[in-house]
Design an enzyme around this catalytic site. Structure first.
Site, PDB file in Angstrom:
ATOM      1  N   ASP A  33       0.690 -16.090  55.811  1.00 36.55           N
ATOM      2  CA  ASP A  33       0.278 -17.369  55.246  1.00 36.55           C
ATOM      3  C   ASP A  33      -0.009 -18.421  56.318  1.00 36.55           C
ATOM      4  O   ASP A  33       0.509 -19.531  56.313  1.00 36.55           O
ATOM      5  CB  ASP A  33       1.286 -17.881  54.222  1.00 36.55           C
ATOM      6  CG  ASP A  33       1.221 -17.118  52.907  1.00 36.55           C
ATOM      7  OD1 ASP A  33       0.469 -16.122  52.839  1.00 36.55           O
ATOM      8  OD2 ASP A  33       1.916 -17.504  51.965  1.00 36.55           O
ATOM      9  N   ASP A  93       4.068 -19.269  57.146  1.00 39.63           N
ATOM     10  CA  ASP A  93       3.600 -20.337  56.260  1.00 39.63           C
ATOM     11  C   ASP A  93       3.118 -21.598  56.973  1.00 39.63           C
ATOM     12  O   ASP A  93       3.399 -22.714  56.550  1.00 39.63           O
ATOM     13  CB  ASP A  93       4.696 -20.690  55.240  1.00 39.63           C
ATOM     14  CG  ASP A  93       4.913 -19.556  54.263  1.00 39.63           C
ATOM     15  OD1 ASP A  93       4.225 -19.536  53.233  1.00 39.63           O
ATOM     16  OD2 ASP A  93       5.745 -18.668  54.549  1.00 39.63           O
ATOM     17  N   ASN A 105       0.232 -12.995  51.627  1.00 44.75           N
ATOM     18  CA  ASN A 105      -0.618 -12.961  50.427  1.00 44.75           C
ATOM     19  C   ASN A 105      -1.846 -13.868  50.557  1.00 44.75           C
ATOM     20  O   ASN A 105      -2.906 -13.546  50.042  1.00 44.75           O
ATOM     21  CB  ASN A 105       0.188 -13.302  49.168  1.00 44.75           C
ATOM     22  CG  ASN A 105       0.803 -14.673  49.192  1.00 44.75           C
ATOM     23  OD1 ASN A 105       1.545 -15.017  50.118  1.00 44.75           O
ATOM     24  ND2 ASN A 105       0.523 -15.472  48.174  1.00 44.75           N
ATOM     25  N   HIS A 106      -1.742 -14.974  51.290  1.00 51.00           N
ATOM     26  CA  HIS A 106      -2.902 -15.867  51.405  1.00 51.00           C
ATOM     27  C   HIS A 106      -4.007 -15.255  52.265  1.00 51.00           C
ATOM     28  O   HIS A 106      -5.191 -15.433  51.956  1.00 51.00           O
ATOM     29  CB  HIS A 106      -2.476 -17.247  51.911  1.00 51.00           C
ATOM     30  CG  HIS A 106      -1.816 -18.056  50.851  1.00 51.00           C
ATOM     31  ND1 HIS A 106      -2.489 -18.959  50.069  1.00 51.00           N
ATOM     32  CD2 HIS A 106      -0.535 -18.068  50.410  1.00 51.00           C
ATOM     33  CE1 HIS A 106      -1.657 -19.505  49.200  1.00 51.00           C
ATOM     34  NE2 HIS A 106      -0.457 -18.972  49.396  1.00 51.00           N
TER      35      HIS A 106
END
Length: 176
Positions: A80, A44, A115-116
């Site tokens: 991410d 992230d 997911n990004h």
């Protein structure tokens, strides 16, 4: 002639750059690896180069010159790393370059898609920093073409897994 191409990519610090030699060949990553002695795992970053640089330097993964210093250690990036931030491309090029440095030292960088990354490659750009849409427009391109199958970063991203097993640990972004 790929071996002769070296990109100079900016960092979060004004006037500071790092070199990125293009890989000789892109190939799909293995999804299963033997147990390793040392791992550093995080996710992230979302285009925040400074956060990634600080985290890696603070944990001895890279040195002050942004070079691999983790020896035979393995870094696991669990997704991410794109969207939101304004240095997404720089973050991706840094990971791309760090992979080769790690291999040369007997280490490894595992980049597991989150997911990004999947959203971006599927044209779901709702979290994308507006800077990238504007850049694509200035180039007379759709954003998808900048990370598409005809771009180096696009082809490289498509070699990554959504899950990897290292020893007895399974790494995914946010679960399956």
């Amino acid at each position: 002639q790929r071996e002769s191409i070296i990109l100079k990519v900016a960092t979060d610090e004004p006037g500071r750059f790092f070199d990125v030699p293009l890989k000789k060949k892109l190939q799909n990553e293995k999804s299963e690896h033997k147990k390793v002695n040392r791992m550093f795992v995080f996710s992230d970053i979302e285009g925040n180069f400074k956060a990634m640089r600080t985290l890696l330097q603070g944990n001895g993964v890279i040195d002050k010159d942004l070079k691999w210093s983790f020896g035979d250690g393995h870094v696991v990036l669990t997704g991410d790393f794109v969207d939101r931030g304004d240095l997404v491309t720089e973050v991706l090029w840094f990971i791309y370059a760090l992979e080769e440095q790690a291999k040369e030292a007997g280490g490894y960088v595992h980049f597991v898609l989150g997911n990004h990354e999947i959203m971006n490659m599927s044209d779901d750009l709702r979290y994308l920093n507006p800077k990238y849409i504007e850049s694509a427009k200035l180039l007379n391109e759709h954003f998808m073409n900048l990370y598409g199958q005809n771009s180096e970063l696009g082809r490289w991203l498509r070699t990554k897994n959504v899950a990897e097993k290292i020893g007895k640990f399974l790494f995914v972004h946010a679960g399956i």
